[in-house]
Design a protein around this motif. Structure first.
Motif, PDB file in Angstrom:
ATOM      1  N   ALA A 128       1.029  -1.262  -0.081  1.00 14.64           N
ATOM      2  CA  ALA A 128       0.100  -0.110  -0.026  1.00 14.64           C
ATOM      3  C   ALA A 128       0.717   1.370   0.163  1.00 14.64           C
ATOM      4  CB  ALA A 128      -0.872   0.075   1.337  1.00 14.64           C
ATOM      5  N   GLY A 129       1.959   1.401   0.877  1.00 11.02           N
ATOM      6  CA  GLY A 129       2.762   2.557   1.067  1.00 11.02           C
ATOM      7  C   GLY A 129       3.520   2.727  -0.232  1.00 11.02           C
ATOM      8  N   SER A 130       4.075   1.478  -0.668  1.00 16.71           N
ATOM      9  CA  SER A 130       4.966   1.391  -1.734  1.00 16.71           C
ATOM     10  C   SER A 130       4.333   1.934  -2.948  1.00 16.71           C
ATOM     11  CB  SER A 130       5.375   0.151  -2.066  1.00 16.71           C
ATOM     12  OG  SER A 130       6.385  -0.430  -1.045  1.00 16.71           O
ATOM     13  N   ALA A 131       2.926   1.418  -3.322  1.00 16.80           N
ATOM     14  CA  ALA A 131       2.195   1.868  -4.248  1.00 16.80           C
ATOM     15  C   ALA A 131       1.733   3.275  -4.461  1.00 16.80           C
ATOM     16  CB  ALA A 131       0.822   1.097  -4.305  1.00 16.80           C
ATOM     17  N   VAL A 132       1.575   3.879  -3.273  1.00 12.42           N
ATOM     18  CA  VAL A 132       1.310   5.411  -2.880  1.00 12.42           C
ATOM     19  C   VAL A 132       2.426   6.324  -3.381  1.00 12.42           C
ATOM     20  CG1 VAL A 132       0.884   7.354  -1.279  1.00 12.42           C
ATOM     21  CG2 VAL A 132      -0.597   5.161  -1.079  1.00 12.42           C
ATOM     22  N   ALA A 133       3.691   5.823  -2.838  1.00 13.14           N
ATOM     23  CA  ALA A 133       4.633   6.406  -3.393  1.00 13.14           C
ATOM     24  C   ALA A 133       5.184   6.536  -4.745  1.00 13.14           C
ATOM     25  CB  ALA A 133       5.927   5.783  -2.667  1.00 13.14           C
ATOM     26  N   MET A 134       4.657   5.260  -5.415  1.00 10.77           N
ATOM     27  CA  MET A 134       5.156   5.406  -6.803  1.00 10.77           C
ATOM     28  C   MET A 134       3.988   6.171  -7.515  1.00 10.77           C
ATOM     29  SD  MET A 134       5.898   1.146  -7.335  1.00 10.77           S
ATOM     30  CE  MET A 134       5.936   1.096  -9.008  1.00 10.77           C
ATOM     31  N   GLU A 135       2.597   6.018  -7.111  1.00 13.49           N
ATOM     32  CA  GLU A 135       1.496   6.763  -7.667  1.00 13.49           C
ATOM     33  C   GLU A 135       1.881   8.296  -7.521  1.00 13.49           C
ATOM     34  OE1 GLU A 135      -2.404   7.252  -9.535  1.00 13.49           O
ATOM     35  OE2 GLU A 135      -0.742   5.621  -9.813  1.00 13.49           O
ATOM     36  N   ALA A 136       2.254   8.694  -6.694  1.00 16.18           N
ATOM     37  CA  ALA A 136       2.348  10.160  -6.479  1.00 16.18           C
ATOM     38  C   ALA A 136       3.511  10.637  -7.392  1.00 16.18           C
ATOM     39  CB  ALA A 136       3.001  10.299  -5.063  1.00 16.18           C
ATOM     40  N   MET A 137       4.593   9.778  -7.675  1.00 18.29           N
ATOM     41  CA  MET A 137       5.630  10.225  -8.882  1.00 18.29           C
ATOM     42  C   MET A 137       4.943   9.983 -10.058  1.00 18.29           C
ATOM     43  SD  MET A 137       8.221  10.690  -6.841  1.00 18.29           S
ATOM     44  CE  MET A 137       9.636  10.646  -7.858  1.00 18.29           C
ATOM     45  N   ARG A 138       4.143   9.047 -10.331  1.00 22.48           N
ATOM     46  CA  ARG A 138       3.270   8.706 -11.610  1.00 22.48           C
ATOM     47  C   ARG A 138       2.451   9.977 -11.968  1.00 22.48           C
ATOM     48  NH1 ARG A 138      -1.062   8.117 -13.998  1.00 22.48           N
ATOM     49  NH2 ARG A 138      -2.345   8.341 -12.122  1.00 22.48           N
ATOM     50  N   ILE A 139       1.770  10.496 -10.998  1.00 28.16           N
ATOM     51  CA  ILE A 139       0.811  11.441 -11.180  1.00 28.16           C
ATOM     52  C   ILE A 139       1.874  13.005 -11.673  1.00 28.16           C
ATOM     53  CG2 ILE A 139      -0.510  13.187 -10.052  1.00 28.16           C
ATOM     54  CD1 ILE A 139      -1.524  10.933  -8.138  1.00 28.16           C
ATOM     55  N   LEU A 140       2.610  13.198 -10.824  1.00 28.98           N
ATOM     56  CA  LEU A 140       3.371  14.504 -11.017  1.00 28.98           C
ATOM     57  C   LEU A 140       4.133  14.294 -12.537  1.00 28.98           C
ATOM     58  CD1 LEU A 140       5.152  14.854  -7.681  1.00 28.98           C
ATOM     59  CD2 LEU A 140       3.278  16.527  -8.589  1.00 28.98           C
ATOM     60  N   LYS A 141       4.871  13.030 -12.813  1.00 27.77           N
ATOM     61  CA  LYS A 141       5.417  12.780 -14.162  1.00 27.77           C
ATOM     62  C   LYS A 141       4.458  13.061 -15.186  1.00 27.77           C
ATOM     63  CE  LYS A 141       8.761  12.427 -16.743  1.00 27.77           C
ATOM     64  NZ  LYS A 141       9.807  13.485 -16.769  1.00 27.77           N
ATOM     65  N   THR A 142       3.138  12.592 -15.087  1.00 31.75           N
ATOM     66  CA  THR A 142       2.138  12.540 -16.011  1.00 31.75           C
ATOM     67  C   THR A 142       1.945  14.043 -16.428  1.00 31.75           C
ATOM     68  OG1 THR A 142       1.326  10.271 -15.229  1.00 31.75           O
ATOM     69  CG2 THR A 142       0.044  11.729 -16.699  1.00 31.75           C
ATOM     70  N   LEU A 143       1.750  14.866 -15.060  1.00 32.38           N
ATOM     71  CA  LEU A 143       1.417  16.198 -15.373  1.00 32.38           C
ATOM     72  C   LEU A 143       2.570  17.031 -15.845  1.00 32.38           C
ATOM     73  CD1 LEU A 143      -0.609  16.549 -12.148  1.00 32.38           C
ATOM     74  CD2 LEU A 143      -1.720  16.143 -14.298  1.00 32.38           C
ATOM     75  N   GLY A 144       3.726  16.422 -16.096  1.00 27.19           N
ATOM     76  CA  GLY A 144       4.820  17.094 -16.762  1.00 27.19           C
ATOM     77  C   GLY A 144       5.335  18.165 -15.796  1.00 27.19           C
ATOM     78  N   VAL A 145       5.338  17.976 -14.432  1.00 27.92           N
ATOM     79  CA  VAL A 145       5.863  19.162 -13.829  1.00 27.92           C
ATOM     80  C   VAL A 145       7.262  19.413 -13.804  1.00 27.92           C
ATOM     81  CG1 VAL A 145       4.159  18.706 -11.929  1.00 27.92           C
ATOM     82  CG2 VAL A 145       6.437  17.357 -11.742  1.00 27.92           C
ATOM     83  N   ASN A 146       7.689  20.553 -13.624  1.00 31.27           N
ATOM     84  CA  ASN A 146       9.158  20.784 -13.583  1.00 31.27           C
ATOM     85  C   ASN A 146       9.658  21.495 -12.293  1.00 31.27           C
ATOM     86  OD1 ASN A 146       9.718  20.345 -16.287  1.00 31.27           O
ATOM     87  ND2 ASN A 146       8.408  22.198 -16.753  1.00 31.27           N
ATOM     88  N   PRO A 147       9.789  20.610 -11.146  1.00 29.38           N
ATOM     89  CA  PRO A 147       9.872  21.131  -9.979  1.00 29.38           C
ATOM     90  C   PRO A 147      11.323  21.654  -9.754  1.00 29.38           C
ATOM     91  CG  PRO A 147      10.355  18.652 -10.092  1.00 29.38           C
ATOM     92  CD  PRO A 147       9.969  19.314 -11.580  1.00 29.38           C
TER      93      PRO A 147
END
Ligand SMILES: [Zn+2]
Length: 543
Positions: free
Chosen positions: A354-373
């Motif tokens: 659960a925690g691993s997937a939340v971490a991966m999904e948070a990264m997927r969301i940001l990458k999909t949105l094309g953020v430039n942090p």
């Protein structure tokens, strides 16, 4: 999470006992965690200085709620890849899958990063535990992790013992050779009338908010030493049984309801030569106790095939990132993570796919949105959290930021902003423990405020222990563990034979990934790093 002895938790198993009592009632407490009416509510203490990107939050919500991959990711890690005991082939196969998936989502430098040498690995092949007389029963049991196999089939009558420490040895010396030893008495199931899954109440969350003294564990060592002492005691009992020539060891599960608890008294890595050992479902274990106590002729038959592999292999964490773009702070890092390893009794869905997937999904969301942090956003899935010393996360911290023993810091220590850990089941994120970092409260309160409607707005000054944020805290880096709703965790899935994807809640996982993605983004975009607490004192020259 390390399997510390469970207490009747109101809010979280991570807190010291005194704080739990606080969380359950408003009454001011004598020690640690004294409640004081003065602590302001989060909204009031939110720093207005923080820039909130409402448009980005809306995009994060849309991606995380409408096009979520979090449940599928958690299922792939757990039911599809199975148990991921530290160092095992199951761990490595699943870790490689995660690395590939993160790369396919476009994350940079997705890799298996060695954290250090881990010693032996263990593979379970097959086993059986049966009662043949006075009636037939296929026992609901599981071998302890790292247990050596039996020399073929072991048959015999069980002997009941109560060995909790060295002082008990003298009673059984010379009486256990070739015997099947049952260590431990019957216990009345606890919490029978408590709902296994529930939401934290406003009252509980408010009392967490109002805590003023962070409480125990105040240092990493306080957290680690207690656990290591328990392991050392455990090892002395195992050595005694080996030296007495016992043929096998059976111990009762912590949980009732045919649930097998896999941790706690599992062997640690260097246990070749130990007595083959099994955890037995409480109901079956207690039935045999009653038969033996009433002088019925009991005959058990058991066998275990397991093997140790790779004598001195490297251990690996899964790491991936979105690089920072800012010329001044681009090298600075904000991180999210959770452990990837599990115990051996099930697929580790709630602990901690659960925690691993939340971490991966948070990264997927940001990458999909094309953020430039501005700062680098990094995630890590840790090896060896369930074992002695948070192998993976401590190895990572020692490689990149510093060694808490002599408190020898590395250059990148100054380029670190914050670490967020998720490791308390499938329940949605209700907020974070501040680990004594009061200056972080207004900042995090501001970033969580937009998610108050999703139930994520609680910040508690408390120190939380027993999981992978501790190595970061041990060298004085801002590290925050999540406060989550307790969904079937301690009563059912935590380190047990039930920990499969059936217990995952998709909406809760979605909420957690959305909250985490927004936090990472906003902290990566701040002008300043997150504030820090004073550097802890060095403890030992070397460890
Ligand atoms: Zn865990």
């Amino acid at each position: 999470m390390h399997g510390r002895p469970a207490v009747a938790s109101v809010a979280s198993p991570f807190l010291g006992v005194s704080l739990l009592l606080c969380a359950s009632g408003f009454a001011a407490c004598a020690t640690g965690g004294a409640a004081a009416g003065s602590a302001a509510s989060p909204a009031a203490s939110a720093s207005s200085a923080e820039r909130i990107d409402a448009a980005m939050n809306a995009r994060i919500r849309a991606e995380g709620m409408e096009r979520s991959r979090v449940l599928e990711t958690a299922i792939m890690i757990s039911d599809i890849h199975g148990p991921r005991l530290a160092g095992s082939s199951g761990f490595m196969t699943a870790a490689n899958w995660a690395r590939t998936q993160l790369a396919e989502w476009g994350l940079a430098s997705s890799r298996l990063e060695p954290w250090g040498r881990r010693g032996k690995a263990w593979e379970l092949e097959r086993f059986s535990v049966e009662m043949l007389a006075p009636y037939y029963l296929r026992m609901n049991a599981i071998p302890k992790a790292w247990s050596p196999g039996t020399a073929g089939i072991v048959t015999g009558t069980p002997v009941l013992v109560t060995i909790r420490g060295d002082s008990d040895f003298v009673r059984y010396r010379g009486k256990l050779r070739g015997r099947i030893v049952m260590n431990g008495g019957t216990a009345v199931p606890r919490n029978r009338f408590d709902a296994p899954a529930r939401r934290l109440t406003d009252r509980e969350l408010d009392s967490l908010t109002r805590i003023t003294d962070p409480g125990e564990p105040r240092t990493y060592w306080e957290d680690a030493d207690g656990f290591l002492e328990a392991l050392a005691r455990r090892k002395r009992i195992d050595d005694f049984l080996r030296d007495e020539g016992a043929a096998a060891l059976l111990e009762p599960s912590r949980n009732a309801n045919a649930i097998l608890t896999a941790s706690h008294v599992s062997y640690s890595t260097d246990r070749t030569g130990a007595v083959p050992a099994f955890m037995v479902a409480r109901e079956h274990y207690d039935a045999i106790l009653r038969l033996v106590e009433r002088q019925r002729a009991v005959r058990l038959e058991l066998s275990l095939t397991s093997r140790f592999t790779q004598t001195d292999s490297l251990g690996y964490n899964v790491v991936a990132e979105i690089p920072g773009t800012d010329s001044r702070v681009g090298q600075e890092v904000v991180m999210v993570g959770g452990h990837f390893d599990t115990w051996q009794a099930a697929a580790g869905a709630t602990d901690n796919a659960a925690g691993s997937a939340v971490a991966m999904e948070a990264m997927r969301i940001l990458k999909t949105l094309g953020v430039n942090p501005r700062r680098t956003i990094r995630m890590a899935l840790w090896d060896g959290e369930e074992q002695e010393d948070y192998f993976g996360s401590m190895g990572y911290v020692k490689r990149h930021y510093g060694d808490p023993g002599p408190m020898r810091l590395l250059p990148d220590h100054a380029k670190f902003s914050a670490y967020f850990n998720v490791d308390h089941g499938t329940g949605r994120i209700r907020g974070f423990y501040l680990q004594g970092n009061a200056a972080a409260r207004p900042i995090l309160a501001a970033f969580l405020e937009p998610f108050r409607d999703l139930g994520a707005s609680t910040l508690s000054i408390s120190n939380a222990g027993s999981t992978d944020h501790m190595p970061f805290a041990s060298v004085g880096l801002p590290a925050f563990n999540s406060i989550q709703d307790p969904i079937d965790y301690d009563p059912k899935t935590h380190h047990t034979s039930l920990d499969f994807a059936d217990y995952l809640l998709e909406d809760d996982l979605k909420q957690s990934a959305v909250v985490m993605a927004s936090l990472l983004y906003h902290i990566a975009m701040r002008d300043e790093r997150m504030p820090r607490t004073p550097l802890p004192a060095p403890k030992r020259a070397n460890r």
